[in-house]
Design an enzyme around this catalytic site. Structure first.
Site, PDB file in Angstrom:
ATOM      1  N   PRO A   2       0.754  -1.235   0.000  1.00  0.00           N
ATOM      2  CG  PRO A   2       0.057  -0.932   2.195  1.00  0.00           C
ATOM      3  CD  PRO A   2       0.888  -1.803   1.327  1.00  0.00           C
ATOM      4  CD  GLU A   3       4.087   4.074  -2.853  1.00  0.00           C
ATOM      5  OE1 GLU A   3       3.944   5.256  -3.175  1.00  0.00           O
ATOM      6  OE2 GLU A   3       5.050   3.380  -3.226  1.00  0.00           O
ATOM      7  CE  LYS A  52       2.423   6.251   2.268  1.00  0.00           C
ATOM      8  NZ  LYS A  52       3.862   6.156   2.553  1.00  0.00           N
ATOM      9  NE  ARG A 248      11.501   1.852   3.084  1.00  0.00           N
ATOM     10  CZ  ARG A 248      10.231   2.192   2.877  1.00  0.00           C
ATOM     11  NH1 ARG A 248       9.721   3.213   3.509  1.00  0.00           N
ATOM     12  NH2 ARG A 248       9.476   1.501   2.050  1.00  0.00           N
TER      13      ARG A 248
END
Length: 267
Positions: A2-3, A52, A248
């Site tokens: 999910p974004e 989100k 990341r």
DNA sequence: GCCGAATGCCCAA
DNA sequence: TGGGCCTTCGGCG
């Protein structure tokens, strides 16, 4: 995974299944037993996505707050629903549909103060028409932090995740380690509006598609990207470089996205 | 069958 | 800055 587009799509899909109906709330996995009991049998009055985060309001006080994290997912089906598969934290059942919340990072009941506190720390959401875009753009341009970090900071701008961040910066020709202060007003405005366009398309297609000439596959759309985890730049054919920003993986074409002269903090 | 990685985020130090 | 948490899936043997 999910974004922001995933969450807004879920809100859109689930509204007709749940809103205005009495909902049976259960926790097949057991880890949401108390919360489920407090919501069980009440009427769901609204489902809204903020960045989100997904919030289900119920008649009376109390909202169900869900954040999927990296691996969570929603599974929704018409009745009759199959038995819960895997670790289903919460199952929401209406007269016609069943929504399973699987492996979420957060699944909790918030009182009105808790909900207000949550909303207060979520920045302008590119998928919400009421978003204060000026606030987000001002914060980006006022910060010496790398724009690759700022785009992932949900209190600055909400909804963008690792893939959209990488793709937005490539499309704009901006290196992820460029400080926000180095960007022109036009560049920041372009980032905002391109984010709105790309994520809105993601909601429509149910997949991240950042290439321009996207055509549907058989039935469902598949994810289509330019440089995220790709070997070569589709524009100049040179190798895509892998960077680590904020712990990341990120990617950039250092020909099409010029590295800023002065080194920026990207840790 | 096991291991690592993954589109997220929080917390402690 | 590093570790922890949540779950699934693909690659490797």
């Amino acid at each position: 995974m999910p974004e922001g587009h995933t969450i807004h799509r879920a809100a859109r899909d689930q509204r007709p299944m749940l809103v205005g109906r009495t909902i049976a709330v259960a926790s097949p996995q057991g880890r949401f037993a108390a919360g489920a009991a407090s919501l069980d049998g009440r009427v769901c009055t609204a489902i809204e996505a903020y960045g989100k985060h997904l919030l289900y309001d119920f008649e009376g006080e109390g909202s169900l707050h869900v954040h999927l994290g990296l691996f969570g997912s929603f599974r929704s089906t018409a009745q009759p629903a199959p038995a819960p598969r895997g670790a289903v934290r919460a199952r929401l059942t209406s007269s016609t549909h069943v929504v399973d919340i699987v492996g979420p990072n957060r699944c909790e009941v918030l009182d009105p103060a808790g909900k207000a506190a949550l909303l207060a720390r979520i920045g302008p959401d590119v998928l919400r028409p009421d978003a204060d875009r000026t606030r987000a753009m001002d914060r980006i341009r006022a910060s010496r932090t790398a724009v690759g970090l700022l785009l992932m900071d949900q209190s600055v701008i909400a909804g963008i995740g690792n893939i959209y961040r990488t793709e937005l910066l490539w499309r704009a020709g901006i290196h992820p380690s460029s400080p926000g202060t180095r960007l022109s007003p036009a560049q920041v405005e372009h980032l905002w509006s391109d984010a709105c366009d790309l994520l809105a398309r993601g909601v429509e297609l149910g997949a991240i598609v950042t290439i321009d000439d996207a055509t549907p596959g058989e039935g469902r759309y598949r994810e289509r990207v330019n440089i995220f985890d790709q070997p070569a730049c589709p524009r100049c054919t040179r190798r895509i470089r892998m960077l680590v920003i904020g712990g990341r993986k990120a990617y950039a074409c250092e020909t099409c996205q010029k590295r800023p002269r002065r080194v920026t903090r990207t840790a």
